[in-house]
Scaffold this motif. Structure first.
Motif, PDB file in Angstrom:
ATOM      1  N   SER A 145      -5.925   2.392   1.501  1.00 41.21           N
ATOM      2  CA  SER A 145      -4.681   2.344   2.272  1.00 41.21           C
ATOM      3  C   SER A 145      -4.771   3.152   3.562  1.00 41.21           C
ATOM      4  CB  SER A 145      -3.520   2.869   1.423  1.00 41.21           C
ATOM      5  OG  SER A 145      -3.711   4.229   1.099  1.00 41.21           O
ATOM      6  N   ILE A 146      -5.711   4.097   3.621  1.00 40.40           N
ATOM      7  CA  ILE A 146      -5.838   4.937   4.815  1.00 40.40           C
ATOM      8  C   ILE A 146      -6.774   4.311   5.840  1.00 40.40           C
ATOM      9  CG2 ILE A 146      -6.585   7.189   5.659  1.00 40.40           C
ATOM     10  CD1 ILE A 146      -3.991   7.279   4.104  1.00 40.40           C
ATOM     11  N   VAL A 147      -7.899   3.750   5.372  1.00 37.63           N
ATOM     12  CA  VAL A 147      -8.910   3.184   6.279  1.00 37.63           C
ATOM     13  C   VAL A 147      -8.599   1.709   6.530  1.00 37.63           C
ATOM     14  CG1 VAL A 147     -11.364   2.793   6.637  1.00 37.63           C
ATOM     15  CG2 VAL A 147     -10.600   4.808   5.358  1.00 37.63           C
ATOM     16  N   PRO A 148      -8.279   1.317   7.762  1.00 39.58           N
ATOM     17  CA  PRO A 148      -7.917  -0.084   8.040  1.00 39.58           C
ATOM     18  C   PRO A 148      -9.022  -1.072   7.704  1.00 39.58           C
ATOM     19  CG  PRO A 148      -7.336   1.346   9.887  1.00 39.58           C
ATOM     20  CD  PRO A 148      -8.173   2.161   8.957  1.00 39.58           C
ATOM     21  N   GLU A 149     -10.283  -0.690   7.926  1.00 41.31           N
ATOM     22  CA  GLU A 149     -11.393  -1.602   7.653  1.00 41.31           C
ATOM     23  C   GLU A 149     -11.489  -1.932   6.171  1.00 41.31           C
ATOM     24  OE1 GLU A 149     -11.540   1.048   9.520  1.00 41.31           O
ATOM     25  OE2 GLU A 149     -11.911   0.198  11.521  1.00 41.31           O
ATOM     26  N   LEU A 150     -11.301  -0.933   5.312  1.00 39.67           N
ATOM     27  CA  LEU A 150     -11.317  -1.182   3.868  1.00 39.67           C
ATOM     28  C   LEU A 150     -10.129  -2.046   3.456  1.00 39.67           C
ATOM     29  CD1 LEU A 150     -12.315   2.331   2.450  1.00 39.67           C
ATOM     30  CD2 LEU A 150     -13.769   0.324   2.762  1.00 39.67           C
ATOM     31  N   ARG A 151      -8.982  -1.781   4.086  1.00 42.05           N
ATOM     32  CA  ARG A 151      -7.786  -2.576   3.799  1.00 42.05           C
ATOM     33  C   ARG A 151      -7.994  -4.036   4.192  1.00 42.05           C
ATOM     34  NH1 ARG A 151      -4.544   0.806   5.910  1.00 42.05           N
ATOM     35  NH2 ARG A 151      -4.179  -0.218   7.894  1.00 42.05           N
ATOM     36  N   LEU A 152      -8.674  -4.251   5.310  1.00 42.58           N
ATOM     37  CA  LEU A 152      -8.963  -5.613   5.761  1.00 42.58           C
ATOM     38  C   LEU A 152      -9.897  -6.326   4.784  1.00 42.58           C
ATOM     39  CD1 LEU A 152      -8.734  -7.761   8.030  1.00 42.58           C
ATOM     40  CD2 LEU A 152     -10.740  -6.717   9.080  1.00 42.58           C
ATOM     41  N   LEU A 153     -10.897  -5.599   4.293  1.00 42.82           N
ATOM     42  CA  LEU A 153     -11.829  -6.192   3.327  1.00 42.82           C
ATOM     43  C   LEU A 153     -11.118  -6.611   2.048  1.00 42.82           C
ATOM     44  CD1 LEU A 153     -14.933  -3.827   3.657  1.00 42.82           C
ATOM     45  CD2 LEU A 153     -14.806  -6.220   4.343  1.00 42.82           C
ATOM     46  N   LEU A 154     -10.259  -5.723   1.536  1.00 42.61           N
ATOM     47  CA  LEU A 154      -9.569  -6.030   0.285  1.00 42.61           C
ATOM     48  C   LEU A 154      -8.556  -7.154   0.466  1.00 42.61           C
ATOM     49  CD1 LEU A 154      -9.369  -5.255  -2.653  1.00 42.61           C
ATOM     50  CD2 LEU A 154      -7.622  -3.588  -2.057  1.00 42.61           C
ATOM     51  N   TRP A 173       0.830  -1.210   0.000  1.00 44.53           N
ATOM     52  CA  TRP A 173       0.000   0.000   0.000  1.00 44.53           C
ATOM     53  C   TRP A 173       0.863   1.258   0.000  1.00 44.53           C
ATOM     54  CZ3 TRP A 173      -4.548  -0.515  -1.687  1.00 44.53           C
ATOM     55  CH2 TRP A 173      -5.287  -1.673  -1.422  1.00 44.53           C
ATOM     56  N   ASN A 174       2.003   1.208   0.687  1.00 37.40           N
ATOM     57  CA  ASN A 174       2.915   2.360   0.662  1.00 37.40           C
ATOM     58  C   ASN A 174       3.509   2.548  -0.730  1.00 37.40           C
ATOM     59  OD1 ASN A 174       2.492   2.870   3.378  1.00 37.40           O
ATOM     60  ND2 ASN A 174       4.244   1.645   4.038  1.00 37.40           N
TER      61      ASN A 174
END
Length: 266
Positions: free
Chosen positions: A119-128, A82-83
Motif C-alpha cells: 500500500s505504500i510503494v506505488p510500483e508494488l500496488r500496480l503489480l498487485l 488499501w486504506n
C-alpha cells in the motif's frame, strides 16, 4: 492555525518522499522483528523486541492518522481498499489481545503488517492490481490447464498404477505427480521408471511438459504482462491529466478519433 492549514501541512508530510522511505524502513524493520521472535532468544532480548513491536505499532497508528488528516476528501479515504486494509491492521495491532484467546489472530495480523509495503510503494500496488485484474482472463487458462491435467492424470493412473501405486494410485495422486513433472522436480526418475515397462511413455511426459510448462505458463505470463502494460498506460494518462499536460477535451478527441479509425477498418 485553521483546519485547512493543518490538512495542508499533513498532506505535505504524507506526500514527502523522505517520509515514505522512512515508513518503508519501519515496515522492513517490523518484518525483522517478527522474524526475530521465531528464534530461541534470551528473555531480556525478547522483552526488548516486545517494546520495539509496541513502538512500531504506535508509529503505524501515527502514520495512518497523518494520512487520514492530510486526505483532502476524507469521505473517499475508506473507499480505497488499501486504506481499509491498513486501518484494519493498525486497529487490531493496537487492541491488547496478547493474553486472550485472540492472541493467535493478533500475531497473524502483525505478520500481515509486512503487506503494508504494497500500500505504500506505488510500483508494488500496480503489480498487485494488475494481477487481480488479470484473474478473469487467467481463470480460463487455469481451467484449460486443469482439463489437461485431468486427462493426463486419468491416462497415467490407468497405465502406470501397476508400476508405482504411490505415484499413480488414483487420479488425485496422479495429478500431484504430474505437478511434480511440470515443475521438473526429479521428473526424469518418474519417466525412466515407466519407460522400463512402456518404452514409448516418454511421449506422454514430453507432450504434457510442452502443453503445460511451455505453452500454458507462457500464456499466463503474457496475460499478466499485457494487463500491466494497460495499467501503466492508464496511470500515465491520469498523471498527464493531473499535471495538466493533457486535458479532458484532448482525451475525448483522441478517443473519438480512435473510434472513427476502428469504424473505418470495419
Amino acid at each position: 492555525m485553521n483546519i485547512t492549514t493543518i490538512q495542508s501541512n499533513f498532506f505535505k508530510i504524507r506526500s514527502n518522499k523522505a517520509f515514505e522511505l522512512f515508513v518503508v524502513a519501519v515496515i522492513l524493520f517490523s518484518a525483522l522483528v517478527i522474524g526475530a521472535k521465531t528464534y530461541d532468544i534470551p528473555a531480556h532480548v525478547l522483552s526488548i523486541i516486545v517494546w520495539l513491536d509496541r513502538a512500531i505499532t504506535a508509529f503505524f497508528f501515527i502514520e495512518l492518522s497523518i494520512r487520514f488528516i492530510g486526505e483532502p476528501n476524507k469521505r473517499t479515504f475508506f473507499k480505497n481498499p488499501w486504506n481499509v486494509f491498513d486501518t484494519l491492521i493498525v486497529v487490531v495491532s493496537v487492541i491488547p489481545i496478547q493474553d486472550s484467546e485472540m492472541a493467535l489472530i493478533g500475531r497473524l495480523i502483525r505478520i500481515f503488517r509486512v503487506l503494508r509495503m504494497v500500500s505504500i510503494v506505488p510500483e508494488l500496488r500496480l503489480l498487485l492490481n494488475s494481477l487481480i485484474k488479470a484473474l478473469p482472463q487467467l481463470g480460463y487458462v487455469i481451467l484449460l490447464m486443469f482439463i489437461i491435467f485431468y486427462i493426463y492424470a486419468a491416462i497415467g493412473s490407468s497405465f502406470f498404477v501397476e508400476i508405482n501405486p504411490v505415484l499413480w494410485g488414483d487420479i488425485s495422486i496422479a495429478m500431484l505427480t504430474l505437478f511434480r513433472v511440470m515443475t521438473f522436480e526429479d521428473w526424469t526418475d518418474v519417466m525412466y521408471e515407466t519407460m522400463e515397462i512402456y518404452p514409448f511413455s516418454w511421449i506422454f511426459y514430453l507432450t504434457f511438459i510442452f502443453l503445460t510448462t511451455f505453452a500454458f505458463l507462457n500464456m499466463v505470463i503474457g496475460i499478466v504482462v499485457n494487463v500491466m502494460e494497460n495499467e501503466h498506460a492508464e496511470e500515465a494518462k491520469e498523471k498527464a491529466i493531473a499535471d495538466g499536460d493533457i486535458t479532458i477535451e484532448d482525451l475525448s478527441r483522441q478517443i473519438a478519433e480512435l473510434k472513427q479509425l476502428i469504424e473505418q477498418r470495419k
